[in-house]
Design a protein around this motif. Structure first.
Motif, PDB file in Angstrom:
ATOM      1  N   PHE A 197      20.337  20.497   6.520  1.00 52.16           N
ATOM      2  CA  PHE A 197      21.056  21.762   6.430  1.00 52.16           C
ATOM      3  C   PHE A 197      20.939  22.495   7.758  1.00 52.16           C
ATOM      4  CE2 PHE A 197      20.427  20.836   1.962  1.00 52.16           C
ATOM      5  CZ  PHE A 197      21.626  21.234   1.398  1.00 52.16           C
ATOM      6  N   MET A 198      22.073  22.966   8.246  1.00 53.41           N
ATOM      7  CA  MET A 198      22.146  23.702   9.506  1.00 53.41           C
ATOM      8  C   MET A 198      22.446  25.166   9.204  1.00 53.41           C
ATOM      9  SD  MET A 198      21.991  21.034  11.669  1.00 53.41           S
ATOM     10  CE  MET A 198      22.652  21.629  13.230  1.00 53.41           C
ATOM     11  N   LEU A 199      21.697  26.057   9.840  1.00 57.90           N
ATOM     12  CA  LEU A 199      21.947  27.487   9.733  1.00 57.90           C
ATOM     13  C   LEU A 199      22.230  27.992  11.140  1.00 57.90           C
ATOM     14  CD1 LEU A 199      22.095  29.856   7.759  1.00 57.90           C
ATOM     15  CD2 LEU A 199      19.668  30.291   8.209  1.00 57.90           C
ATOM     16  N   GLY A 200      23.484  28.284  11.408  1.00 56.69           N
ATOM     17  CA  GLY A 200      23.855  28.597  12.779  1.00 56.69           C
ATOM     18  C   GLY A 200      23.878  27.325  13.597  1.00 56.69           C
ATOM     19  N   SER A 201      23.113  27.291  14.686  1.00 58.82           N
ATOM     20  CA  SER A 201      23.151  26.141  15.582  1.00 58.82           C
ATOM     21  C   SER A 201      22.048  25.126  15.328  1.00 58.82           C
ATOM     22  CB  SER A 201      23.021  26.620  17.033  1.00 58.82           C
ATOM     23  OG  SER A 201      21.787  27.300  17.221  1.00 58.82           O
ATOM     24  N   GLY A 202      21.048  25.459  14.520  1.00 60.61           N
ATOM     25  CA  GLY A 202      19.886  24.586  14.363  1.00 60.61           C
ATOM     26  C   GLY A 202      19.647  24.156  12.935  1.00 60.61           C
ATOM     27  N   ALA A 203      18.947  23.037  12.795  1.00 57.91           N
ATOM     28  CA  ALA A 203      18.584  22.520  11.473  1.00 57.91           C
ATOM     29  C   ALA A 203      17.399  23.313  10.917  1.00 57.91           C
ATOM     30  CB  ALA A 203      18.231  21.047  11.557  1.00 57.91           C
ATOM     31  N   VAL A 204      17.491  23.696   9.651  1.00 54.17           N
ATOM     32  CA  VAL A 204      16.415  24.450   9.008  1.00 54.17           C
ATOM     33  C   VAL A 204      15.758  23.682   7.875  1.00 54.17           C
ATOM     34  CG1 VAL A 204      17.358  26.704   9.631  1.00 54.17           C
ATOM     35  CG2 VAL A 204      18.073  25.625   7.493  1.00 54.17           C
ATOM     36  N   SER A 205      16.428  22.652   7.371  1.00 60.90           N
ATOM     37  CA  SER A 205      15.847  21.863   6.284  1.00 60.90           C
ATOM     38  C   SER A 205      16.394  20.447   6.363  1.00 60.90           C
ATOM     39  CB  SER A 205      16.178  22.480   4.925  1.00 60.90           C
ATOM     40  OG  SER A 205      15.618  21.707   3.871  1.00 60.90           O
ATOM     41  N   TRP A 206      15.507  19.468   6.176  1.00 59.52           N
ATOM     42  CA  TRP A 206      15.931  18.078   6.187  1.00 59.52           C
ATOM     43  C   TRP A 206      14.968  17.252   5.353  1.00 59.52           C
ATOM     44  CZ3 TRP A 206      14.558  20.813  10.592  1.00 59.52           C
ATOM     45  CH2 TRP A 206      13.278  20.568  11.083  1.00 59.52           C
ATOM     46  N   TYR A 223      27.077  32.108  12.056  1.00 58.93           N
ATOM     47  CA  TYR A 223      25.897  32.007  11.199  1.00 58.93           C
ATOM     48  C   TYR A 223      26.304  31.576   9.794  1.00 58.93           C
ATOM     49  CZ  TYR A 223      21.093  33.120   9.885  1.00 58.93           C
ATOM     50  OH  TYR A 223      19.782  33.049   9.473  1.00 58.93           O
ATOM     51  N   ASN A 224      26.566  30.280   9.633  1.00 60.66           N
ATOM     52  CA  ASN A 224      26.932  29.717   8.343  1.00 60.66           C
ATOM     53  C   ASN A 224      25.948  28.625   7.963  1.00 60.66           C
ATOM     54  OD1 ASN A 224      29.266  31.323   8.068  1.00 60.66           O
ATOM     55  ND2 ASN A 224      30.447  29.878   9.315  1.00 60.66           N
ATOM     56  N   LEU A 225      25.734  28.461   6.675  1.00 64.40           N
ATOM     57  CA  LEU A 225      24.890  27.383   6.171  1.00 64.40           C
ATOM     58  C   LEU A 225      25.763  26.171   5.884  1.00 64.40           C
ATOM     59  CD1 LEU A 225      22.086  26.424   5.203  1.00 64.40           C
ATOM     60  CD2 LEU A 225      22.713  27.253   2.917  1.00 64.40           C
ATOM     61  N   VAL A 226      25.495  25.075   6.586  1.00 58.48           N
ATOM     62  CA  VAL A 226      26.269  23.845   6.437  1.00 58.48           C
ATOM     63  C   VAL A 226      25.308  22.710   6.134  1.00 58.48           C
ATOM     64  CG1 VAL A 226      27.878  22.244   7.533  1.00 58.48           C
ATOM     65  CG2 VAL A 226      28.000  24.680   8.075  1.00 58.48           C
ATOM     66  N   GLY A 227      25.619  21.919   5.107  1.00 61.13           N
ATOM     67  CA  GLY A 227      24.743  20.819   4.720  1.00 61.13           C
ATOM     68  C   GLY A 227      25.442  19.483   4.725  1.00 61.13           C
ATOM     69  N   SER A 254      21.863  19.620  -3.315  1.00 61.69           N
ATOM     70  CA  SER A 254      22.269  20.870  -3.977  1.00 61.69           C
ATOM     71  C   SER A 254      21.051  21.668  -4.449  1.00 61.69           C
ATOM     72  CB  SER A 254      23.182  20.556  -5.172  1.00 61.69           C
ATOM     73  OG  SER A 254      24.348  19.881  -4.747  1.00 61.69           O
ATOM     74  N   GLN A 255      20.043  20.988  -4.946  1.00 61.78           N
ATOM     75  CA  GLN A 255      18.823  21.675  -5.366  1.00 61.78           C
ATOM     76  C   GLN A 255      18.158  22.362  -4.193  1.00 61.78           C
ATOM     77  OE1 GLN A 255      16.506  18.591  -7.192  1.00 61.78           O
ATOM     78  NE2 GLN A 255      17.549  18.726  -9.159  1.00 61.78           N
ATOM     79  N   GLU A 256      18.184  21.739  -3.016  1.00 54.15           N
ATOM     80  CA  GLU A 256      17.535  22.326  -1.850  1.00 54.15           C
ATOM     81  C   GLU A 256      18.252  23.591  -1.377  1.00 54.15           C
ATOM     82  OE1 GLU A 256      14.963  22.849   1.442  1.00 54.15           O
ATOM     83  OE2 GLU A 256      14.783  21.794  -0.475  1.00 54.15           O
ATOM     84  N   CYS A 257      19.567  23.593  -1.407  1.00 56.10           N
ATOM     85  CA  CYS A 257      20.306  24.741  -0.875  1.00 56.10           C
ATOM     86  C   CYS A 257      20.390  25.896  -1.854  1.00 56.10           C
ATOM     87  CB  CYS A 257      21.726  24.319  -0.444  1.00 56.10           C
ATOM     88  SG  CYS A 257      22.835  23.916  -1.809  1.00 56.10           S
ATOM     89  N   THR A 258      19.993  25.673  -3.114  1.00 57.20           N
ATOM     90  CA  THR A 258      20.020  26.769  -4.076  1.00 57.20           C
ATOM     91  C   THR A 258      18.615  27.280  -4.332  1.00 57.20           C
ATOM     92  OG1 THR A 258      19.948  25.145  -5.887  1.00 57.20           O
ATOM     93  CG2 THR A 258      22.104  25.943  -5.219  1.00 57.20           C
TER      94      THR A 258
END
Length: 438
Positions: A401-410, A376-380, A434-438
């Motif tokens: 941005f992926m949270l775990g196995s699925g995309a949560v924001s694009w 469960y990591n946030l990867v962008g 960067s603005q989206e993930c913060t």
């Protein structure tokens, strides 16, 4: 005497939207008798496209003088699209009060909503003051809403932890609070008082105890409840039902037009029914699927091609596709590009949007999958082209941005200014991500 306002969904208003699709309905009726499917590589000449009704051209060309004999040969479905097989005969939602009033279930739902509002003494029925312009019922109320990114993050968390998801609905979406002025509102269509028909009617919560969580997400009058603190969740449901007129909808299956499929090890978020209704509405339900939403090295300009006299249906279609991108990041770029030409529509734009629909037809079963137990990591990821827009020479930013196995924001969005180098374009894309993930 204080007055409060509320707004209902758009089908209360018998707008022209229902009549704007009459041509499409006629085409669909004709297609029930004759269906002509163009070859995937067929090129439609601009001169062959009629201005009067461009939606009958291209994939769905129809000639009343033609007679086509159906083959009696039994055809097996292509295995490539077996996962897209769905039932499409479901009754669609009414688009006006006149349609809803003919359906027993909708009449019961409307009466239940009105009765709940009256029990809460939401309004006082008063003569309309002179010089006052009443608001439309359910058009101008501001309510708490959660970002769709927050919804996807919560679903990803629940799937990863194996939490159950429940849904509750407030029977009357209403602003519970004090107003500093009188608000006047028209009576809802179909529920005007016979004695005085001209009168008017004056987002994420978290609780943690001993490492256990109870989470409530609010979107106007819809609630998603999840967490591993089950005793607290039961108590929350009871408290809400005492304070408000609530309806417990059980396990979460539908939310804001999104559909949820739950298994032991995953949660799938999709819009199969919405996609099917979209194809049916625009006469593309029987079109030939295609593998990509846009042609390779696709180039489009604002001033190439012939004008279309009526851009209404094109705008409706692009708006519908924008909503479809809530669970379909694979069409985000294509829809973003075609949404740039809403004010200056040309026939090549229409053909490009039609191609997106063909791609949707072939990928109806796609959505976003969140798996249980994944890391469960946030990867962008982010990227940008350089001067990709031929009209403005601006670049396009894309990120996911992926949270775990699925995309949560694009997102796929044209940059606001012209970049003088590829480096500048890339830095702008990184800043937006960067603005989206913060």
């Amino acid at each position: 005497m204080e007055k409060k306002s509320i707004r209902f969904s758009s089908w209360w208003n018998s707008s022209s939207e229902a009549t704007s699709c009459e041509d499409v309905s006629e085409v669909q009726q004709k297609e029930s008798q004759v269906k002509l499917v163009a070859n995937e590589n067929q090129v439609v000449n601009d001169d062959q496209i009629e201005d009067e009704n461009p939606w009958q051209t291209g994939i769905h060309q129809f000639n009343e003088e033609q007679v086509v004999r159906r083959s009696s040969q039994t055809r097996k479905p292509n295995p490539r699209y077996t996962n897209a097989a769905i039932v499409v005969d479901e009754q669609s939602e009414p688009e006006s009060f006149e349609e809803a009033s003919q359906i027993v279930e909708w009449v019961g739902a409307m009466e239940e909503e009105i009765n709940a509002l009256q029990r809460n003494q939401t309004w006082d029925l008063v003569p309309k003051p002179s010089g006052v312009k009443p608001i439309s019922y359910y058009d101008e109320t501001f309510s708490p809403v959660a970002k769709l990114t927050t919804v996807r993050v919560l679903l990803a968390l629940a799937a990863n932890k194996g939490w159950s998801l429940w849904q509750m609905d407030v029977k009357n979406a209403f602003l519970h609070g004090e107003l500093d002025r009188d608000i006047y509102m028209n009576q809802p269509t179909g529920f005007q008082r016979k004695q005085h028909p001209e009168y008017v009617y004056s987002s994420l919560f978290v609780k943690m105890v001993d490492g256990k969580l109870a989470v409530i997400l609010v979107y106007v009058d819809d609630l998603i409840i999840t967490g591993d603190y089950e005793d607290e969740i039961v108590q929350i449901k009871e408290n809400l039902s005492i304070r408000f007129q609530m309806k417990d909808l059980g396990y979460l299956k539908h939310f804001l037009g999104l559909e949820l499929e739950r298994s032991e090890d995953s949660v799938i978020l999709h819009q199969i029914k919405y996609s099917t209704d979209l194809l049916k509405k625009f006469g593309m339900l029987d079109c030939k699927p295609i593998a990509t939403p846009l042609e390779p090295n696709f180039k489009v300009c604002a001033h190439e091609g012939k004008d279309l006299k009526d851009a209404t249906m094109y705008r409706q279609l692009v708006g519908s596709l924008i909503y479809l991108t809530l669970t379909r990041p694979d069409i985000a770029f294509a829809v973003s590009v075609m949404s740039r030409y809403m004010q200056n529509l040309k026939k090549p734009h229409l053909e490009a949007v039609r191609r997106i629909l063909r791609y949707v037809k072939g990928t109806l079963g796609q959505g976003v999958t969140f798996k249980k137990g994944e890391e469960y990591n946030l990867v962008g990821y982010c990227d940008a082209d350089y001067a990709g827009d031929h009209d403005t020479r601006r670049s396009t930013t894309g990120y996911v941005f992926m949270l775990g196995s699925g995309a949560v924001s694009w997102c796929s969005k044209r940059q606001p200014t012209v970049s003088l180098s590829t480096t500048e374009a890339e830095y702008r894309a990184a800043a937006m991500a960067s603005q989206e993930c913060t």
